[in-house]
Scaffold this motif. Structure first.
Motif, PDB file in Angstrom:
ATOM      1  N   ARG A  61       0.831  -1.203   0.000  1.00 43.75           N
ATOM      2  CA  ARG A  61       0.000   0.000   0.000  1.00 43.75           C
ATOM      3  C   ARG A  61       0.868   1.257   0.000  1.00 43.75           C
ATOM      4  O   ARG A  61       0.582   2.227  -0.710  1.00 43.75           O
ATOM      5  N   ALA A  97       2.530   1.669  -3.514  1.00 37.35           N
ATOM      6  CA  ALA A  97       1.649   1.769  -4.683  1.00 37.35           C
ATOM      7  C   ALA A  97       1.807   3.077  -5.460  1.00 37.35           C
ATOM      8  O   ALA A  97       1.903   3.039  -6.690  1.00 37.35           O
ATOM      9  N   PRO A  98       1.858   4.242  -4.810  1.00 33.72           N
ATOM     10  CA  PRO A  98       2.026   5.470  -5.597  1.00 33.72           C
ATOM     11  C   PRO A  98       3.355   5.522  -6.349  1.00 33.72           C
ATOM     12  O   PRO A  98       3.416   6.012  -7.474  1.00 33.72           O
ATOM     13  N   ILE A  99       4.400   4.997  -5.746  1.00 35.28           N
ATOM     14  CA  ILE A  99       5.714   4.987  -6.391  1.00 35.28           C
ATOM     15  C   ILE A  99       5.694   4.056  -7.595  1.00 35.28           C
ATOM     16  O   ILE A  99       6.175   4.410  -8.675  1.00 35.28           O
ATOM     17  N   GLU A 156       3.128   3.175  -9.333  1.00 34.34           N
ATOM     18  CA  GLU A 156       2.272   3.746 -10.377  1.00 34.34           C
ATOM     19  C   GLU A 156       3.011   4.831 -11.157  1.00 34.34           C
ATOM     20  O   GLU A 156       2.914   4.889 -12.381  1.00 34.34           O
ATOM     21  N   ARG A 157       3.773   5.675 -10.461  1.00 35.01           N
ATOM     22  CA  ARG A 157       4.558   6.708 -11.164  1.00 35.01           C
ATOM     23  C   ARG A 157       5.594   6.068 -12.071  1.00 35.01           C
ATOM     24  O   ARG A 157       5.820   6.528 -13.189  1.00 35.01           O
ATOM     25  N   ARG A 158       6.231   5.003 -11.604  1.00 44.57           N
ATOM     26  CA  ARG A 158       7.240   4.302 -12.435  1.00 44.57           C
ATOM     27  C   ARG A 158       6.585   3.703 -13.671  1.00 44.57           C
ATOM     28  O   ARG A 158       7.150   3.764 -14.759  1.00 44.57           O
ATOM     29  N   ARG A 159       5.420   3.114 -13.490  1.00 43.04           N
ATOM     30  CA  ARG A 159       4.709   2.541 -14.646  1.00 43.04           C
ATOM     31  C   ARG A 159       4.343   3.620 -15.649  1.00 43.04           C
ATOM     32  O   ARG A 159       4.469   3.421 -16.859  1.00 43.04           O
TER      33      ARG A 159
END
Length: 91
Positions: A64, A67-69, A71-74
């Motif tokens: 959790r 997740a933001p990290i 998502e930014r990498r993706r």
């Protein structure tokens, strides 16, 4: 006591408390009882209803938090792939 109508909120509270404790005390220094004590009125049974073990809580809290990290990498990788694909088409 009635059934919890908002299990996702309960899970979020558990993960918030657990992450705070894991960061402050480390994995080995944090017990399920520490997590229970941080959650006013919640029981060990309620925690074990949602998670099988401390390890499962740790993994969920870590996922959790990351997740933001991820998502930014993706998104960055997707933009790079789109850019290189467009560049290859122009050749």
């Amino acid at each position: 006591m009635g059934r919890n109508k908002y299990p996702e909120e309960t899970v979020a509270k558990i993960l918030d408390a657990a992450l705070e404790l894991f960061c402050a005390q480390g994995y080995e220094g944090t017990s399920i009882q520490d997590i229970v004590d941080r959650l006013d009125g919640m029981t060990k049974g309620a925690i074990y209803h949602h998670f099988k073990s401390k390890e499962e809580i740790f993994n969920a809290a870590f996922d959790r938090a990351m997740a933001p990290i991820v998502e930014r990498r993706r998104a960055t990788l997707g933009a790079c792939l789109l850019y290189t694909s467009d560049a290859a088409d122009d050749m």
